[in-house]
Design a protein around this motif. Structure first.
Motif, mmCIF file in Angstrom:
data_model
loop_
_atom_site.group_PDB
_atom_site.id
_atom_site.type_symbol
_atom_site.label_atom_id
_atom_site.label_comp_id
_atom_site.label_asym_id
_atom_site.label_seq_id
_atom_site.Cartn_x
_atom_site.Cartn_y
_atom_site.Cartn_z
ATOM 1 N N TYR A 1 -0.581 7.386 16.745
ATOM 2 C CA TYR A 1 0.187 7.989 15.655
ATOM 3 C C TYR A 1 0.989 7.013 14.797
ATOM 4 N N SER A 2 1.236 5.805 15.261
ATOM 5 C CA SER A 2 2.117 4.896 14.520
ATOM 6 C C SER A 2 1.399 4.011 13.514
ATOM 7 N N GLY A 3 0.084 4.029 13.523
ATOM 8 C CA GLY A 3 -0.647 3.157 12.612
ATOM 9 C C GLY A 3 -0.573 1.689 13.002
ATOM 10 N N GLY A 4 -0.299 1.424 14.278
ATOM 11 C CA GLY A 4 -0.238 0.040 14.750
ATOM 12 C C GLY A 4 1.054 -0.672 14.412
ATOM 13 N N THR A 5 2.114 0.066 14.120
ATOM 14 C CA THR A 5 3.403 -0.547 13.803
ATOM 15 C C THR A 5 3.889 -1.379 14.987
ATOM 16 N N PRO A 6 4.295 -2.636 14.752
ATOM 17 C CA PRO A 6 4.799 -3.472 15.843
ATOM 18 C C PRO A 6 6.052 -2.867 16.485
ATOM 19 N N VAL A 7 6.052 -2.804 17.797
ATOM 20 C CA VAL A 7 7.158 -2.184 18.529
ATOM 21 C C VAL A 7 7.659 -3.152 19.602
ATOM 22 N N PHE A 8 8.989 -3.177 19.764
ATOM 23 C CA PHE A 8 9.639 -4.097 20.702
ATOM 24 C C PHE A 8 10.641 -3.305 21.543
ATOM 25 N N PRO A 9 10.267 -2.923 22.765
ATOM 26 C CA PRO A 9 11.171 -2.142 23.611
ATOM 27 C C PRO A 9 11.959 -2.995 24.606
ATOM 28 N N VAL A 10 13.053 -2.430 25.067
ATOM 29 C CA VAL A 10 13.768 -2.935 26.244
ATOM 30 C C VAL A 10 13.872 -1.774 27.226
ATOM 31 N N ARG A 11 14.064 -2.126 28.491
ATOM 32 C CA ARG A 11 14.169 -1.088 29.517
ATOM 33 C C ARG A 11 15.512 -0.369 29.435
ATOM 34 N N GLY A 12 15.462 0.924 29.688
ATOM 35 C CA GLY A 12 16.666 1.710 29.868
ATOM 36 C C GLY A 12 16.798 2.068 31.337
ATOM 37 N N ASN A 13 17.761 2.912 31.661
ATOM 38 C CA ASN A 13 17.950 3.263 33.068
ATOM 39 C C ASN A 13 16.795 4.105 33.613
ATOM 40 N N GLN A 14 15.968 4.678 32.755
ATOM 41 C CA GLN A 14 14.800 5.423 33.233
ATOM 42 C C GLN A 14 13.697 4.467 33.701
ATOM 43 N N GLU A 15 13.527 3.357 33.000
ATOM 44 C CA GLU A 15 12.461 2.401 33.333
ATOM 45 C C GLU A 15 12.849 1.456 34.462
ATOM 46 N N TRP A 16 14.102 1.420 34.797
ATOM 47 C CA TRP A 16 14.633 0.497 35.808
ATOM 48 C C TRP A 16 13.888 0.600 37.138
ATOM 49 N N ILE A 17 13.420 1.775 37.479
ATOM 50 C CA ILE A 17 12.816 1.996 38.795
ATOM 51 C C ILE A 17 11.395 1.429 38.898
ATOM 52 N N ALA A 18 10.750 1.176 37.774
ATOM 53 C CA ALA A 18 9.409 0.580 37.805
ATOM 54 C C ALA A 18 9.517 -0.917 38.104
ATOM 55 N N SER A 19 8.501 -1.461 38.722
ATOM 56 C CA SER A 19 8.502 -2.896 39.007
ATOM 57 C C SER A 19 8.389 -3.685 37.707
ATOM 58 N N ASN A 20 8.813 -4.940 37.764
ATOM 59 C CA ASN A 20 8.657 -5.815 36.601
ATOM 60 C C ASN A 20 7.186 -5.925 36.211
#
Length: 196
Positions: free
Chosen positions: A109-128
């Motif tokens: 849906y984004s048309g390939g727009t470059p995206v740069f995320p950081v982890r929040g407290n929801q993603e913390w539980i996943a391994s690096n």
């Protein structure tokens, strides 16, 4: 934590970026999807909403495509964290499924727009390793040389775009829990170097 700093005079041509976050689903036990076992016990296998507010992410990605920003920054809570009621999967399996869905929606849906995320407290539980697998499939960060503090490369990172330096600091590398974000001494030292 994401920050941006002007590193050179304003360019003649303007450009724009978007900051967004928190498109996770409902991570409450009432939203857990169960299957019945032959012995009539239940096994939690995920969230009924697949861990993402899909309509919101689709709408955001479509609006972003139409707006045409150069860069999108995501400040965490992209998906829902694993909870003990999901006893049929470990955290990495569940988070991997949710990350894959997030990537599929973004790429569609984004048309390939470059995206740069950081982890929040929801993603913390996943391994690096699971986080790195996720970001490698995204336009933008997926093509970025993963820099950062020693041992935190790709969790905390920086990149230049035109006249701006973007710096992302992961608050969960040394956190004792999802509710206790912290920035490591290594990240603080690295951060200082970014602005020299």
């Amino acid at each position: 934590v994401l920050a941006a700093a002007l590193v050179s005079p304003v360019l003649a041509q303007s450009w724009k970026y978007i900051v967004m976050g928190d498109m996770r689903g409902d991570n409450k036990p009432a939203n857990v999807l169960y299957v019945m076992n032959p012995d009539e016990s239940k096994t939690g296998i995920g969230f009924k909403d697949k861990g993402i507010t899909e309509w919101a992410l689709k709408d955001l990605a479509t609006a972003i495509k139409n707006e045409g920003p150069d860069v999108v920054l995501v400040v965490g809570d992209l998906v829902s964290k694993w909870i003990p009621e999901i006893n049929g999967k470990d955290a990495d399996t569940l988070m991997g499924e949710e990350f894959a869905l997030w990537t599929q929606i973004w790429n569609q849906y984004s048309g390939g727009t470059p995206v740069f995320p950081v982890r929040g407290n929801q993603e913390w539980i996943a391994s690096n390793a699971k986080w790195f697998e996720f970001i490698q499939g995204l336009p933008g960060i997926g093509s970025l040389h993963l820099n950062g503090p020693p041992g935190e490369e790709g969790l905390s990172y920086s990149f230049h775009y035109k006249n701006v330096l973007f710096v992302a600091i992961d608050q969960y590398v040394g956190a004792p829990s999802a509710d206790s974000p912290t920035i490591t001494p290594a990240a603080l030292a690295w951060l200082q170097e970014q602005f020299v």
